[in-house]
Motif scaffolding. Structure first.
Motif, PDB file in Angstrom:
ATOM      1  N   THR A  51      53.069  49.888  44.221  1.00 50.30           N
ATOM      2  CA  THR A  51      51.666  49.478  44.103  1.00 50.30           C
ATOM      3  C   THR A  51      51.452  48.928  42.696  1.00 50.30           C
ATOM      4  OG1 THR A  51      50.955  51.152  45.693  1.00 50.30           O
ATOM      5  CG2 THR A  51      49.264  50.246  44.236  1.00 50.30           C
ATOM      6  N   ILE A  52      51.033  47.669  42.643  1.00 50.23           N
ATOM      7  CA  ILE A  52      50.862  46.967  41.369  1.00 50.23           C
ATOM      8  C   ILE A  52      49.419  46.494  41.244  1.00 50.23           C
ATOM      9  CG2 ILE A  52      51.572  44.974  39.973  1.00 50.23           C
ATOM     10  CD1 ILE A  52      54.266  45.036  41.488  1.00 50.23           C
ATOM     11  N   LEU A  53      48.806  46.804  40.110  1.00 47.55           N
ATOM     12  CA  LEU A  53      47.486  46.280  39.814  1.00 47.55           C
ATOM     13  C   LEU A  53      47.658  44.974  39.048  1.00 47.55           C
ATOM     14  CD1 LEU A  53      45.559  49.496  38.681  1.00 47.55           C
ATOM     15  CD2 LEU A  53      45.936  48.587  40.997  1.00 47.55           C
ATOM     16  N   ALA A  54      46.910  43.960  39.449  1.00 49.90           N
ATOM     17  CA  ALA A  54      47.041  42.644  38.832  1.00 49.90           C
ATOM     18  C   ALA A  54      45.647  42.058  38.594  1.00 49.90           C
ATOM     19  CB  ALA A  54      47.894  41.736  39.726  1.00 49.90           C
ATOM     20  N   TYR A  55      45.589  40.759  38.398  1.00 48.30           N
ATOM     21  CA  TYR A  55      44.316  40.076  38.148  1.00 48.30           C
ATOM     22  C   TYR A  55      44.395  38.673  38.727  1.00 48.30           C
ATOM     23  CZ  TYR A  55      47.003  37.700  34.546  1.00 48.30           C
ATOM     24  OH  TYR A  55      47.960  36.964  33.898  1.00 48.30           O
ATOM     25  N   GLY A  76      46.701  45.522  44.028  1.00 51.45           N
ATOM     26  CA  GLY A  76      45.345  45.956  43.736  1.00 51.45           C
ATOM     27  C   GLY A  76      44.712  45.045  42.706  1.00 51.45           C
ATOM     28  N   PHE A  77      43.409  44.798  42.894  1.00 55.55           N
ATOM     29  CA  PHE A  77      42.672  43.934  41.976  1.00 55.55           C
ATOM     30  C   PHE A  77      41.353  44.595  41.611  1.00 55.55           C
ATOM     31  CE2 PHE A  77      45.634  41.260  44.106  1.00 55.55           C
ATOM     32  CZ  PHE A  77      46.097  40.439  43.090  1.00 55.55           C
ATOM     33  N   PRO A  78      40.841  44.282  40.412  1.00 55.04           N
ATOM     34  CA  PRO A  78      39.636  44.962  39.942  1.00 55.04           C
ATOM     35  C   PRO A  78      38.339  44.278  40.359  1.00 55.04           C
ATOM     36  CG  PRO A  78      40.496  43.592  38.194  1.00 55.04           C
ATOM     37  CD  PRO A  78      41.447  43.455  39.364  1.00 55.04           C
ATOM     38  N   ARG A  79      37.328  45.131  40.463  1.00 59.87           N
ATOM     39  CA  ARG A  79      35.940  44.682  40.524  1.00 59.87           C
ATOM     40  C   ARG A  79      35.254  45.309  39.316  1.00 59.87           C
ATOM     41  NH1 ARG A  79      32.048  46.035  43.682  1.00 59.87           N
ATOM     42  NH2 ARG A  79      32.869  48.102  44.053  1.00 59.87           N
ATOM     43  N   CYS A  80      34.452  44.528  38.612  1.00 62.37           N
ATOM     44  CA  CYS A  80      33.671  45.062  37.499  1.00 62.37           C
ATOM     45  C   CYS A  80      32.413  45.701  38.072  1.00 62.37           C
ATOM     46  CB  CYS A  80      33.279  43.954  36.531  1.00 62.37           C
ATOM     47  SG  CYS A  80      34.671  43.282  35.627  1.00 62.37           S
ATOM     48  N   ILE A  89      42.575  47.402  47.213  1.00 63.96           N
ATOM     49  CA  ILE A  89      43.729  46.752  47.840  1.00 63.96           C
ATOM     50  C   ILE A  89      43.309  45.353  48.254  1.00 63.96           C
ATOM     51  CG2 ILE A  89      45.273  46.797  49.837  1.00 63.96           C
ATOM     52  CD1 ILE A  89      44.883  49.902  49.781  1.00 63.96           C
ATOM     53  N   TRP A  90      44.216  44.405  48.060  1.00 62.31           N
ATOM     54  CA  TRP A  90      43.962  43.026  48.461  1.00 62.31           C
ATOM     55  C   TRP A  90      45.230  42.465  49.097  1.00 62.31           C
ATOM     56  CZ3 TRP A  90      46.053  38.234  47.258  1.00 62.31           C
ATOM     57  CH2 TRP A  90      45.337  37.136  47.727  1.00 62.31           C
ATOM     58  N   GLU A  91      45.074  41.756  50.195  1.00 62.90           N
ATOM     59  CA  GLU A  91      46.182  41.073  50.869  1.00 62.90           C
ATOM     60  C   GLU A  91      45.869  39.583  50.920  1.00 62.90           C
ATOM     61  OE1 GLU A  91      46.709  43.039  54.628  1.00 62.90           O
ATOM     62  OE2 GLU A  91      47.299  44.918  53.660  1.00 62.90           O
ATOM     63  N   SER A 104      37.074  35.996  40.233  1.00 69.26           N
ATOM     64  CA  SER A 104      37.312  36.376  41.624  1.00 69.26           C
ATOM     65  C   SER A 104      37.670  37.848  41.702  1.00 69.26           C
ATOM     66  CB  SER A 104      38.469  35.557  42.213  1.00 69.26           C
ATOM     67  OG  SER A 104      38.108  34.201  42.274  1.00 69.26           O
ATOM     68  N   GLU A 105      37.102  38.516  42.708  1.00 74.35           N
ATOM     69  CA  GLU A 105      37.393  39.931  42.888  1.00 74.35           C
ATOM     70  C   GLU A 105      37.268  40.292  44.359  1.00 74.35           C
ATOM     71  OE1 GLU A 105      34.485  41.622  40.165  1.00 74.35           O
ATOM     72  OE2 GLU A 105      33.061  41.893  41.793  1.00 74.35           O
ATOM     73  N   PRO A 106      37.908  41.412  44.763  1.00 77.12           N
ATOM     74  CA  PRO A 106      37.787  41.861  46.150  1.00 77.12           C
ATOM     75  C   PRO A 106      36.341  42.251  46.465  1.00 77.12           C
ATOM     76  CG  PRO A 106      39.531  43.061  45.002  1.00 77.12           C
ATOM     77  CD  PRO A 106      38.768  42.295  43.971  1.00 77.12           C
ATOM     78  N   HIS A 107      36.038  42.316  47.750  1.00 74.78           N
ATOM     79  CA  HIS A 107      34.714  42.784  48.182  1.00 74.78           C
ATOM     80  C   HIS A 107      34.608  44.289  47.969  1.00 74.78           C
ATOM     81  CE1 HIS A 107      33.389  38.991  49.948  1.00 74.78           C
ATOM     82  NE2 HIS A 107      34.657  38.815  50.272  1.00 74.78           N
ATOM     83  N   ALA A 108      33.407  44.767  47.792  1.00 69.96           N
ATOM     84  CA  ALA A 108      33.162  46.195  47.539  1.00 69.96           C
ATOM     85  C   ALA A 108      33.660  47.082  48.678  1.00 69.96           C
ATOM     86  CB  ALA A 108      31.675  46.432  47.304  1.00 69.96           C
TER      87      ALA A 108
END
Length: 191
Positions: A51-55, A76-80, A89-91, A104-108
């Motif tokens: 599992t890798i967190l990125a941007y 995984g990607f962040p939301r502020c 998690i993002w695919e 750009s960020e994933p939905h809540a």
């Protein structure tokens, strides 16, 4: 520059480096980003992670998106949210939204990631120095994250272009060095 407060030093350095990065041609940006991706793929820290967190690249940050199609990894990607980063998690087929800063960020409602599951954090940076210290955008999001108990020991890789890999940055007591730094020339940091 010793008499200038560190916050002012950081602000001036940030302006200079962002201007230099954004003046890079799209072709150079793409080539250098692709080289960073290639170097990351041969890194032991990266290869061993699950599992890798990125941007998502913003303002001509190094673009790591070619890596995101690799389904061997969970991304995984962040939301502020307020003053914190919330990780989801993002695919590749998932849609994105624009957050408070136009990033750009994933939905809540995307699945959250538990810190215990994270093997590696790829940290966006305006600059990094030879000791692994990072200059961010000034919001303190990654400083707060990396200093919190559940994230403190996670392996981190700062991602910068060579033009932003510097001998020394002004540092504050809350700054925490990253484990290593990667640029288009490969592993450049302590790692």
């Amino acid at each position: 520059m010793q008499d200038v407060p560190k916050a002012e030093q950081k602000a001036e350095l940030r302006r200079t480096l962002l201007k230099a990065r954004q003046s890079m041609s799209v072709r150079d940006w793409r080539e250098k980003s692709d080289r960073i991706c290639s170097h990351l793929q041969t890194s032991v820290l990266f290869a061993q992670a699950k599992t890798i967190l990125a941007y998502f690249s913003f303002r001509q940050e190094p673009d790591l998106s070619p890596l995101f199609a690799n389904t061997k990894y969970r991304w995984g990607f962040p939301r502020c949210v307020g003053k914190s980063l919330h990780w989801h998690i993002w695919e590749p087929n998932d849609t994105l939204q624009f957050g408070a800063y136009g990033i750009s960020e994933p939905h809540a409602n995307a699945p959250s990631i538990d810190p215990a599951e994270v093997d590696l954090i790829l940290v966006p940076s305006v600059a990094c120095d030879y000791q692994g210290y990072r200059l961010g955008y000034g919001g303190g999001y990654y400083d707060r994250l990396l200093n919190s108990p559940e994230w403190f020991a996670k392996p981190t890789i700062g991602i910068v272009f060579d033009l932003a890999y510097l001998p020394q940055l002004p540092i504050e007591p809350w700054d925490k060095p990253l484990k290593t730094v990667f640029s288009e020339t490969g592993l450049t940091g302590k790692g």
